[in-house]
Design a protein around this motif. Structure first.
Motif, mmCIF file in Angstrom:
data_model
loop_
_atom_site.group_PDB
_atom_site.id
_atom_site.type_symbol
_atom_site.label_atom_id
_atom_site.label_comp_id
_atom_site.label_asym_id
_atom_site.label_seq_id
_atom_site.Cartn_x
_atom_site.Cartn_y
_atom_site.Cartn_z
ATOM 1 N N GLN A 37 42.943 39.662 36.537
ATOM 2 C CA GLN A 37 41.661 40.166 35.955
ATOM 3 C C GLN A 37 41.342 41.878 36.128
ATOM 4 O O GLN A 37 40.935 42.500 35.010
ATOM 5 C CB GLN A 37 40.170 39.345 36.314
ATOM 6 C CG GLN A 37 40.388 38.034 36.036
ATOM 7 C CD GLN A 37 39.199 37.198 36.578
ATOM 8 O OE1 GLN A 37 38.106 38.089 36.824
ATOM 9 N NE2 GLN A 37 39.137 36.011 36.396
ATOM 10 N N SER A 38 41.802 42.217 37.227
ATOM 11 C CA SER A 38 41.412 43.605 37.385
ATOM 12 C C SER A 38 42.514 44.510 36.883
ATOM 13 O O SER A 38 42.170 45.572 36.329
ATOM 14 C CB SER A 38 41.397 44.177 39.135
ATOM 15 O OG SER A 38 42.754 43.484 39.615
ATOM 16 N N SER A 70 43.985 43.480 34.021
ATOM 17 C CA SER A 70 43.597 43.511 32.728
ATOM 18 C C SER A 70 42.451 44.453 32.358
ATOM 19 O O SER A 70 42.708 45.351 31.337
ATOM 20 C CB SER A 70 43.093 42.149 32.166
ATOM 21 O OG SER A 70 44.135 41.256 32.480
ATOM 22 N N ALA A 71 41.529 44.643 33.337
ATOM 23 C CA ALA A 71 40.305 45.655 33.107
ATOM 24 C C ALA A 71 41.077 47.144 32.943
ATOM 25 O O ALA A 71 40.455 47.849 32.281
ATOM 26 C CB ALA A 71 39.322 45.558 34.298
ATOM 27 N N SER A 123 42.540 41.360 27.189
ATOM 28 C CA SER A 123 41.840 41.449 28.445
ATOM 29 C C SER A 123 40.771 40.179 28.373
ATOM 30 O O SER A 123 40.490 39.626 29.587
ATOM 31 C CB SER A 123 41.117 42.752 28.614
ATOM 32 O OG SER A 123 40.072 42.948 27.696
ATOM 33 N N ALA A 130 40.900 37.014 31.352
ATOM 34 C CA ALA A 130 39.737 37.039 32.183
ATOM 35 C C ALA A 130 39.219 35.742 32.028
ATOM 36 O O ALA A 130 38.478 35.288 32.982
ATOM 37 C CB ALA A 130 38.853 38.108 31.951
ATOM 38 N N TRP A 131 39.148 34.997 30.913
ATOM 39 C CA TRP A 131 38.289 33.743 30.673
ATOM 40 C C TRP A 131 39.370 32.779 29.813
ATOM 41 O O TRP A 131 39.195 32.882 28.572
ATOM 42 C CB TRP A 131 37.226 33.991 29.827
ATOM 43 C CG TRP A 131 36.105 33.112 29.993
ATOM 44 C CD1 TRP A 131 36.097 31.909 30.651
ATOM 45 C CD2 TRP A 131 34.646 33.361 29.469
ATOM 46 N NE1 TRP A 131 34.952 31.215 30.346
ATOM 47 C CE2 TRP A 131 34.232 31.949 29.585
ATOM 48 C CE3 TRP A 131 34.073 34.320 28.869
ATOM 49 C CZ2 TRP A 131 32.812 31.895 29.431
ATOM 50 C CZ3 TRP A 131 32.772 34.054 28.582
ATOM 51 C CH2 TRP A 131 32.043 32.853 28.681
#
Length: 214
Positions: free
Chosen positions: A76-77, A79-80, A99, A103-104
């Motif tokens: 997730q980080s 992707s951010a 992203s 993340a979801w």
């Protein structure tokens, strides 16, 4: 002229005898030889290599932060951090979409996800620009009396969107990222809007119903 009396031979004899007796006593007392003090041999210390010691110290100091950094480097980080900068335009939309999906992860049936995405996109467009508000009178009321749209259609663009469950199989949310120019002429991208839905069944037919925004 007065002469000093001569020392008595008797006193000299007594003094001589005392010295002889004292000397004899000293000779009869055994003398314990004192052993020389011997210090214990010092154990040889470890050979110190300044370079190796410095490297070990740096490694010890850097150990905990390195582990923390490794554990924090989640997908997730990552992707951010891969998000495009503001103002990237259409070229950056694919990275934003990816992203969101990373993340979801998806948790809805493909048909439900497709239906929700279409509804969420239409609702966002109607809310922001006023286009097709008549399709949702329960949400926007009479189109002729509706509040003027805050954004123009010229530069309105949905950059990314996902539909996911919202706590239960009968609740869902459509998460949208979009860009637009407001009535003052200010363009802003990566705006975020959520639309919530409830799954309803009426006479054997099921549908996702949008919930009023509060």
């Amino acid at each position: 002229m007065t002469r000093s009396p001569a020392r008595s031979p008797r006193l000299l004899l007594i003094a001589t005898m005392v010295l002889v007796v004292a000397g004899g006593i000293l000779l009869t007392v055994p003398q314990t030889p004192r052993a020389p003090a011997i210090s214990a041999p010092r154990a040889p210390g470890p050979t110190t290599h300044p370079t190796a010691t410095a490297e070990s110290s740096r490694a010890a100091q850097a150990g905990a932060p390195a582990q923390a950094t490794a554990s924090a480097a989640s997908p997730q980080s990552a992707s951010a951090s891969a998000l495009p900068p503001h103002g990237e335009g259409v070229a950056g939309d694919a990275a934003i979409q990816k992203s969101l999906e990373d993340a979801w992860p998806a948790d809805l049936a493909a048909a439900d996800e497709h239906t929700l995405l279409a509804a969420g996109r239409g609702l966002l467009r109607a809310d922001a620009t006023g286009v097709d508000r008549a399709e949702w009178p329960a949400l926007f009321g009479d189109p002729d009396q509706a509040i003027a749209p805050a954004f123009s259609t010229a530069r309105f663009r949905i950059q990314a969107a996902i539909a996911r469950r919202n706590g239960s199989p009968n609740q869902a949310v459509v998460h949208l990222v979009w860009a637009g120019t407001d009535r003052g002429g200010t363009y802003t991208d990566r705006r975020i809007t959520d639309w919530y839905f409830a799954h309803t069944s009426t006479k054997g037919a099921s549908a996702w119903t949008p919930l009023p925004r509060t």
